[in-house]
Motif scaffolding. Structure first.
Motif, PDB file in Angstrom:
ATOM      1  N   TRP A  12      81.492 -35.517-138.046  1.00  0.00           N
ATOM      2  CA  TRP A  12      81.531 -34.189-137.414  1.00  0.00           C
ATOM      3  C   TRP A  12      80.385 -33.301-137.900  1.00  0.00           C
ATOM      4  O   TRP A  12      79.708 -32.642-137.108  1.00  0.00           O
ATOM      5  CB  TRP A  12      82.882 -33.562-137.720  1.00  0.00           C
ATOM      6  N   LEU A  13      80.170 -33.274-139.195  1.00  0.00           N
ATOM      7  CA  LEU A  13      79.081 -32.480-139.765  1.00  0.00           C
ATOM      8  C   LEU A  13      77.721 -32.981-139.297  1.00  0.00           C
ATOM      9  O   LEU A  13      76.813 -32.192-138.986  1.00  0.00           O
ATOM     10  CB  LEU A  13      79.161 -32.511-141.300  1.00  0.00           C
ATOM     11  N   HIS A  14      77.556 -34.299-139.263  1.00  0.00           N
ATOM     12  CA  HIS A  14      76.295 -34.892-138.827  1.00  0.00           C
ATOM     13  C   HIS A  14      76.005 -34.508-137.376  1.00  0.00           C
ATOM     14  O   HIS A  14      74.859 -34.202-137.004  1.00  0.00           O
ATOM     15  CB  HIS A  14      76.357 -36.414-138.994  1.00  0.00           C
ATOM     16  N   HIS A  15      77.041 -34.513-136.543  1.00  0.00           N
ATOM     17  CA  HIS A  15      76.860 -34.190-135.131  1.00  0.00           C
ATOM     18  C   HIS A  15      76.413 -32.743-134.951  1.00  0.00           C
ATOM     19  O   HIS A  15      75.462 -32.459-134.203  1.00  0.00           O
ATOM     20  CB  HIS A  15      78.173 -34.431-134.373  1.00  0.00           C
ATOM     21  N   HIS A  16      77.099 -31.810-135.621  1.00  0.00           N
ATOM     22  CA  HIS A  16      76.820 -30.393-135.404  1.00  0.00           C
ATOM     23  C   HIS A  16      75.554 -29.920-136.125  1.00  0.00           C
ATOM     24  O   HIS A  16      74.801 -29.111-135.568  1.00  0.00           O
ATOM     25  CB  HIS A  16      78.010 -29.544-135.877  1.00  0.00           C
ATOM     26  N   PHE A  17      75.299 -30.393-137.343  1.00  0.00           N
ATOM     27  CA  PHE A  17      74.214 -29.853-138.159  1.00  0.00           C
ATOM     28  C   PHE A  17      72.918 -30.658-138.052  1.00  0.00           C
ATOM     29  O   PHE A  17      71.831 -30.078-138.191  1.00  0.00           O
ATOM     30  CB  PHE A  17      74.646 -29.779-139.630  1.00  0.00           C
ATOM     31  N   LEU A  18      73.001 -31.964-137.824  1.00  0.00           N
ATOM     32  CA  LEU A  18      71.791 -32.787-137.799  1.00  0.00           C
ATOM     33  C   LEU A  18      71.419 -33.230-136.383  1.00  0.00           C
ATOM     34  O   LEU A  18      70.264 -33.073-135.969  1.00  0.00           O
ATOM     35  CB  LEU A  18      71.976 -34.012-138.712  1.00  0.00           C
ATOM     36  N   ASP A  19      72.399 -33.760-135.659  1.00  0.00           N
ATOM     37  CA  ASP A  19      72.082 -34.242-134.311  1.00  0.00           C
ATOM     38  C   ASP A  19      71.790 -33.079-133.363  1.00  0.00           C
ATOM     39  O   ASP A  19      70.753 -33.050-132.694  1.00  0.00           O
ATOM     40  CB  ASP A  19      73.242 -35.077-133.769  1.00  0.00           C
ATOM     41  N   ARG A  20      72.707 -32.110-133.298  1.00  0.00           N
ATOM     42  CA  ARG A  20      72.547 -30.973-132.368  1.00  0.00           C
ATOM     43  C   ARG A  20      71.859 -29.776-133.005  1.00  0.00           C
ATOM     44  O   ARG A  20      71.479 -28.847-132.306  1.00  0.00           O
ATOM     45  CB  ARG A  20      73.915 -30.565-131.834  1.00  0.00           C
ATOM     46  N   LYS A  21      71.677 -29.809-134.335  1.00  0.00           N
ATOM     47  CA  LYS A  21      70.992 -28.732-135.063  1.00  0.00           C
ATOM     48  C   LYS A  21      71.575 -27.344-134.730  1.00  0.00           C
ATOM     49  O   LYS A  21      70.854 -26.408-134.413  1.00  0.00           O
ATOM     50  CB  LYS A  21      69.480 -28.774-134.776  1.00  0.00           C
ATOM     51  N   MET A  22      72.891 -27.259-134.820  1.00  0.00           N
ATOM     52  CA  MET A  22      73.657 -26.021-134.625  1.00  0.00           C
ATOM     53  C   MET A  22      73.622 -25.513-133.185  1.00  0.00           C
ATOM     54  O   MET A  22      74.056 -24.397-132.909  1.00  0.00           O
ATOM     55  CB  MET A  22      73.151 -24.912-135.567  1.00  0.00           C
ATOM     56  N   VAL A  28      76.815 -21.755-132.843  1.00  0.00           N
ATOM     57  CA  VAL A  28      76.557 -20.366-132.467  1.00  0.00           C
ATOM     58  C   VAL A  28      77.573 -19.439-133.117  1.00  0.00           C
ATOM     59  O   VAL A  28      77.235 -18.344-133.595  1.00  0.00           O
ATOM     60  CB  VAL A  28      76.583 -20.225-130.925  1.00  0.00           C
ATOM     61  N   ALA A  29      78.815 -19.879-133.182  1.00  0.00           N
ATOM     62  CA  ALA A  29      79.852 -19.056-133.807  1.00  0.00           C
ATOM     63  C   ALA A  29      79.583 -18.870-135.295  1.00  0.00           C
ATOM     64  O   ALA A  29      79.743 -17.767-135.837  1.00  0.00           O
ATOM     65  CB  ALA A  29      81.219 -19.705-133.585  1.00  0.00           C
ATOM     66  N   ILE A  30      79.182 -19.948-135.963  1.00  0.00           N
ATOM     67  CA  ILE A  30      78.890 -19.852-137.404  1.00  0.00           C
ATOM     68  C   ILE A  30      77.719 -18.916-137.656  1.00  0.00           C
ATOM     69  O   ILE A  30      77.760 -18.056-138.548  1.00  0.00           O
ATOM     70  CB  ILE A  30      78.606 -21.256-137.976  1.00  0.00           C
ATOM     71  N   LEU A  31      76.641 -19.067-136.878  1.00  0.00           N
ATOM     72  CA  LEU A  31      75.470 -18.211-137.064  1.00  0.00           C
ATOM     73  C   LEU A  31      75.806 -16.749-136.754  1.00  0.00           C
ATOM     74  O   LEU A  31      75.329 -15.836-137.445  1.00  0.00           O
ATOM     75  CB  LEU A  31      74.333 -18.693-136.165  1.00  0.00           C
ATOM     76  N   GLY A  32      76.620 -16.519-135.712  1.00  0.00           N
ATOM     77  CA  GLY A  32      77.027 -15.152-135.400  1.00  0.00           C
ATOM     78  C   GLY A  32      77.846 -14.541-136.526  1.00  0.00           C
ATOM     79  O   GLY A  32      77.663 -13.371-136.874  1.00  0.00           O
ATOM     80  N   PHE A  33      78.758 -15.320-137.099  1.00  0.00           N
ATOM     81  CA  PHE A  33      79.568 -14.838-138.225  1.00  0.00           C
ATOM     82  C   PHE A  33      78.678 -14.496-139.424  1.00  0.00           C
ATOM     83  O   PHE A  33      78.882 -13.480-140.089  1.00  0.00           O
ATOM     84  CB  PHE A  33      80.587 -15.913-138.610  1.00  0.00           C
ATOM     85  N   LEU A  34      77.667 -15.348-139.695  1.00  0.00           N
ATOM     86  CA  LEU A  34      76.746 -15.074-140.801  1.00  0.00           C
ATOM     87  C   LEU A  34      75.943 -13.810-140.551  1.00  0.00           C
ATOM     88  O   LEU A  34      75.710 -13.015-141.472  1.00  0.00           O
ATOM     89  CB  LEU A  34      75.809 -16.268-141.005  1.00  0.00           C
ATOM     90  N   ALA A  35      75.500 -13.594-139.300  1.00  0.00           N
ATOM     91  CA  ALA A  35      74.732 -12.391-138.983  1.00  0.00           C
ATOM     92  C   ALA A  35      75.577 -11.134-139.190  1.00  0.00           C
ATOM     93  O   ALA A  35      75.112 -10.140-139.754  1.00  0.00           O
ATOM     94  CB  ALA A  35      74.230 -12.469-137.537  1.00  0.00           C
ATOM     95  N   ILE A  36      76.833 -11.175-138.729  1.00  0.00           N
ATOM     96  CA  ILE A  36      77.727 -10.026-138.912  1.00  0.00           C
ATOM     97  C   ILE A  36      77.998  -9.790-140.395  1.00  0.00           C
ATOM     98  O   ILE A  36      77.999  -8.656-140.885  1.00  0.00           O
ATOM     99  CB  ILE A  36      79.046 -10.249-138.143  1.00  0.00           C
ATOM    100  N   GLY A  37      78.216 -10.883-141.126  1.00  0.00           N
ATOM    101  CA  GLY A  37      78.465 -10.751-142.554  1.00  0.00           C
ATOM    102  C   GLY A  37      77.287 -10.152-143.297  1.00  0.00           C
ATOM    103  O   GLY A  37      77.456  -9.298-144.176  1.00  0.00           O
ATOM    104  N   MET A  38      76.062 -10.576-142.955  1.00  0.00           N
ATOM    105  CA  MET A  38      74.867 -10.022-143.597  1.00  0.00           C
ATOM    106  C   MET A  38      74.724  -8.539-143.279  1.00  0.00           C
ATOM    107  O   MET A  38      74.351  -7.735-144.146  1.00  0.00           O
ATOM    108  CB  MET A  38      73.632 -10.783-143.121  1.00  0.00           C
ATOM    109  N   SER A  39      75.011  -8.150-142.038  1.00  0.00           N
ATOM    110  CA  SER A  39      74.942  -6.737-141.664  1.00  0.00           C
ATOM    111  C   SER A  39      75.957  -5.924-142.460  1.00  0.00           C
ATOM    112  O   SER A  39      75.657  -4.808-142.922  1.00  0.00           O
ATOM    113  CB  SER A  39      75.201  -6.576-140.163  1.00  0.00           C
TER     114      SER A  39
END
Length: 500
Positions: A12-22, A28-39
């Protein structure tokens, strides 16, 4: 059951982080959560915390990038070393930020990537370890290591910082030898170095033609000692992105003679005109720095070039033009131009007050040097001596010269080792310059020879070799001397003749 769960999780991790590169809905949900958290952290908690996170993540990514792709770490070290003084100027305070450690760490990370890659390791053969340049590099490191037991040295911290730097330079020499595994790799490096120094020279010209940025002016005027060093007779010495005008002027001068040699050796008219234009840019930047050492470097290097290529007809023309321009510069009735007056002051000799002070310092230190054959210890002379070895006799005497500093700190033995090392470097470069037959290789040899020679000349009046990014180029040039002749067309023809 646990094994199957772990395998499914890895898939699962390989598919999302390496094959599809997020590039998935989850990514998109993880990156959005990180952006909100940083703000949230920036606005409601502390802006420094978010900056620290970004810097930390960037550092980790750079760490991995340098190991996986060491050639990126190699070139990134050059680029970052150009901006080491920028943070202190932006902050406009006297806080000491150890940015000098960054190129050092990047060098070690890239070295780690090199020694773990077979394609680079195969470049290191007995030819590398048995060459005189490598041998004398190791001898100098061994001598620096033995200095730890120097009884005249009060502190080991200064010795450690000096030795650590020298090890990183030797590592850079090792990496350069590995990376320069083809003629194209060397040519790519030379283009990169010329572009990098041209950017720096253009920035110095911008400072002269347009003026300093506001943060640069505030930083300059915040320290009276800095004002006294950077401003002479109303003339602000330009420093570009580097730490001081002297370091900047030496860099511009060394690049100026390198590009000038390439221009004189160029076969293509377009390349020749481009090189001449870049030479003018670097010479102007050098003159704007107000560094008399830089002027001496250019004059000495042009004379050295003429000696190396005396058999060429164009050298006679260059000699005549250079002699005419030099004479015109010295005798032309121009008295209100601060740049020209600063250039002329290089050749005033004993009439220059600073030259008289240096002569007195040399006489003052001679009795101590005669009684200490291995010197007073590393980092004991001048300003660095006051920092690491306060109260030491040598800390009261500014060396104002790399050769004098070596004599004071390492004694006559250390100075003899250094001069032999320089002799071996020049002998190697000159030897292969006359042996290669490919015109491109001859041009690269003579260009790097006059540039390296200019750094050695600068050592007479400045602590030149040791400042970033010039010191990185110096050790890369040593690798060029060792590798370039292997890719000469004459050698290739000889090898082909022996093939069955």
């Amino acid at each position: 059951m646990l094994h199957k769960t772990a395998a499914a999780l890895r898939s699962w991790l390989h598919h999302h982080f390496l094959d599809r590169k997020m590039a998935t809905s989850l990514g998109v949900a993880i990156l959005g959560f990180l952006a909100i958290g940083m703000s949230y952290l920036t606005v409601l908690v502390d802006s420094k915390l978010s900056i620290g996170i970004v810097v930390g993540v960037g550092g980790i990514l750079t760490f991995l990038l340098c190991i996986v792709y060491p050639f990126i770490g190699f070139y990134l070290t050059y680029v970052i070393s150009l901006f080491l003084s920028l943070p202190m100027r932006l902050l406009s305070n006297d806080a000491i930020i150890p940015t000098g450690l960054i190129p050092e760490y990047l060098s070690y990370l890239a070295l780690l990537g090199v020694i773990t890659r077979q394609e680079y390791k195969k470049e290191i053969t007995s030819k590398f370890w048995s060459h005189a340049i490598t041998i004398w590099t190791m001898i100098l490191l061994a001598y620096f290591l033995l200095q730890v037991v120097n009884p005249s040295m009060n502190s080991k911290i200064g010795w450690f910082n000096f030795f650590r730097k020298q090890v990183s330079f030797a590592a850079f020499y090792y990496m350069s030898y590995c990376f320069f595994n083809s003629k194209k790799a060397i040519q790519t490096f030379m283009k990169f170095w010329i572009i990098l120094t041209t950017i720096e020279a253009l920035y110095a010209c911008k400072q002269q033609w347009i003026g300093l940025f506001g943060f640069e002016h505030r930083w300059l005027m915040s320290d009276p000692e800095r004002v006294a060093l950077f401003i002479n007779g109303g003339f602000i010495r330009r420093f570009g992105l580097l730490s001081d005008p002297a370091s900047a002027g030496i860099l511009y001068a060394s690049s100026c003679v390198l590009i000038l040699a390439l221009a004189l050796q160029a076969k293509n008219t377009r390349d020749r005109l481009l090189y001449y234009f870049l030479t003018i840019i670097h010479f102007m930047a050098s003159s704007y720095s107000g560094t008399r050492t830089a002027t001496l470097m250019i004059v000495a290097s042009i004379v050295f070039y003429c000696v190396l290529t005396l058999y060429e007809r164009r050298t006679l023309i260059v000699s005549g033009v250079f002699a005419f321009m030099f004479t015109a510069l010295m005798v032309a009735p121009v008295y209100d131009n601060m740049v020209i007056n600063r250039l002329r002051s290089t050749f005033e000799g004993s009439k220059d007050p600073s030259a008289l002070v240096r002569d007195l310092n040399r006489k003052l230190v001679q009795p101590y040097v005669y009684s200490h054959p291995i010197g007073g210890g590393l980092m004991t002379a001048g300003v660095v001596g006051q920092r690491y070895n306060p109260g030491h006799y040598l800390s009261l005497i500014p060396p104002d010269s790399a050769y004098m500093a070596t004599m004071m700190e390492q004694g006559p033995i250390g100075l003899a080792f250094l001069l032999i090392f320089y002799f071996v470097i020049l002998r190697t470069g000159i030897r292969y310059f006359y042996r290669v037959r490919d015109p491109d290789n001859k041009a690269l040899y003579v260009a790097n020879l006059v540039s390296v020679f200019s750094w050695m000349v600068a050592q007479f009046s400045q602590l030149a070799i040791g400042q970033y990014p010039g010191v990185l180029y110096f050790y890369s040039a040593l690798a060029i001397f060792l590798k370039l002749h292997l890719y000469d067309s004459a050698n290739a023809d000889a090898n082909n003749q022996h093939e069955p």
